[in-house]
Motif scaffolding. Sequence first.
Motif, PDB file in Angstrom:
ATOM      1  N   CYS A  23     -18.152  -5.991  42.131  1.00 57.13           N
ATOM      2  CA  CYS A  23     -17.437  -5.773  43.397  1.00 57.13           C
ATOM      3  C   CYS A  23     -17.606  -6.915  44.399  1.00 57.13           C
ATOM      4  CB  CYS A  23     -17.927  -4.489  44.074  1.00 57.13           C
ATOM      5  SG  CYS A  23     -17.419  -2.981  43.249  1.00 57.13           S
ATOM      6  N   LEU A  71     -20.500  -0.866  50.246  1.00 57.34           N
ATOM      7  CA  LEU A  71     -19.629   0.187  49.700  1.00 57.34           C
ATOM      8  C   LEU A  71     -18.698  -0.488  48.711  1.00 57.34           C
ATOM      9  CD1 LEU A  71     -18.204   2.995  49.738  1.00 57.34           C
ATOM     10  CD2 LEU A  71     -17.014   2.257  51.788  1.00 57.34           C
ATOM     11  N   LEU A  82     -12.125   7.526  45.936  1.00 57.40           N
ATOM     12  CA  LEU A  82     -13.579   7.531  45.709  1.00 57.40           C
ATOM     13  C   LEU A  82     -14.351   7.035  46.935  1.00 57.40           C
ATOM     14  CD1 LEU A  82     -12.537   7.839  42.755  1.00 57.40           C
ATOM     15  CD2 LEU A  82     -14.580   6.583  42.075  1.00 57.40           C
ATOM     16  N   ALA A  84     -13.388   7.141  49.971  1.00 50.65           N
ATOM     17  CA  ALA A  84     -13.263   8.180  50.995  1.00 50.65           C
ATOM     18  C   ALA A  84     -14.272   9.303  50.737  1.00 50.65           C
ATOM     19  CB  ALA A  84     -11.841   8.723  51.008  1.00 50.65           C
ATOM     20  N   ASN A 110     -10.631  -8.435  54.824  1.00 45.37           N
ATOM     21  CA  ASN A 110     -10.764  -7.332  53.852  1.00 45.37           C
ATOM     22  C   ASN A 110      -9.886  -6.139  54.266  1.00 45.37           C
ATOM     23  OD1 ASN A 110     -11.542  -5.462  51.973  1.00 45.37           O
ATOM     24  ND2 ASN A 110     -13.737  -5.907  52.131  1.00 45.37           N
ATOM     25  N   ALA A 115      -8.685  -0.812  56.516  1.00 42.11           N
ATOM     26  CA  ALA A 115      -7.841   0.398  56.565  1.00 42.11           C
ATOM     27  C   ALA A 115      -8.692   1.649  56.345  1.00 42.11           C
ATOM     28  CB  ALA A 115      -6.739   0.300  55.519  1.00 42.11           C
TER      29      ALA A 115
END
Length: 150
Positions: A23, A71, A82, A84, A110, A115
Motif C-alpha cells: 500500500c 490506513l 473496507l 469505511a 491523495n 474523500a
Amino acid sequence: MIYEPRELGEADIEDLIELERACFNYHWTREQFLLGLNRKAFKILGIKTAAGLVGYMAFSLIEDEMEILNLGVRSDYRRHGLAARLLQKSFDICVESGIRKSFLDVKASNEPALALYRKFGYKQIGVRKKYYPDTKEDALLFRHDFPKDS
Ligand SMILES: CC(C)(COP(=O)(O)OP(=O)(O)OC[C@H]1O[C@@H](n2cnc3c(N)ncnc32)[C@H](O)[C@@H]1OP(=O)(O)O)[C@@H](O)C(=O)NCCC(=O)NCCS
C-alpha cells in the motif's frame, strides 16, 4: 460478503508488513510494529478474508485524542467499503473510550483518502509544507470532533 474488522496483534505482524509494502512506498518496519504494539502506543484493526489480510488501520488513543497513523486496503479490495468499516470501528472504540477528537495527516494529492476522511466528517485545519520524506509533498492536517452526546 461481510468484512468485519478485528483487533490485530503481534501474531499478525508478517501479514501487516506484507500489506503495508503493497500500500505504501514509505512503510513501517517489523520493529516499529512490535514496539508500538508492545508499548500499547497504538491499536491496529484489520480485515481478513480467505485471501489473507486485505485492510488495516493503525491509530493511537492518547487522553481524549485519537490519531490515525496508517490506513490501507489491498488494491484489489478497494471501493468495497473496507476502509469505511475500519474507520467506523475505530470511531466506535473512540466513543466507548470517551475520545473527543481525532487528527490525521494526508498527502495533498491523495484524492481517495481525502474523500474518505471528508465523508467521515474530518475538516482541514492546516498544512505542513514538504512534510513527507518520500515525496516531499505537503501534508494536509485534518480534525474531527466527536459529537458531545455520543
Ligand atoms: C484510501 C483507501 C484506504 C480507501 O480504501 P477503500 O476501502 O477503497 O475505501 P472505501 O471503499 O471504504 O470508500 C469509502 C469512501 O471513501 C471515498 N473513496 C474511497 N476511494 C475513493 C476513490 N478512489 N475516489 C474517490 N473517493 C474514494 C468515497 O467517499 C467512498 O465512499 P463511496 O464508496 O460511498 O463513494 C485506499 O484507497 C488505499 O489503501 N489507498 C492507499 C493507501 C493510502 O493512501 N492510505 C491513506 C493514507 S492517509
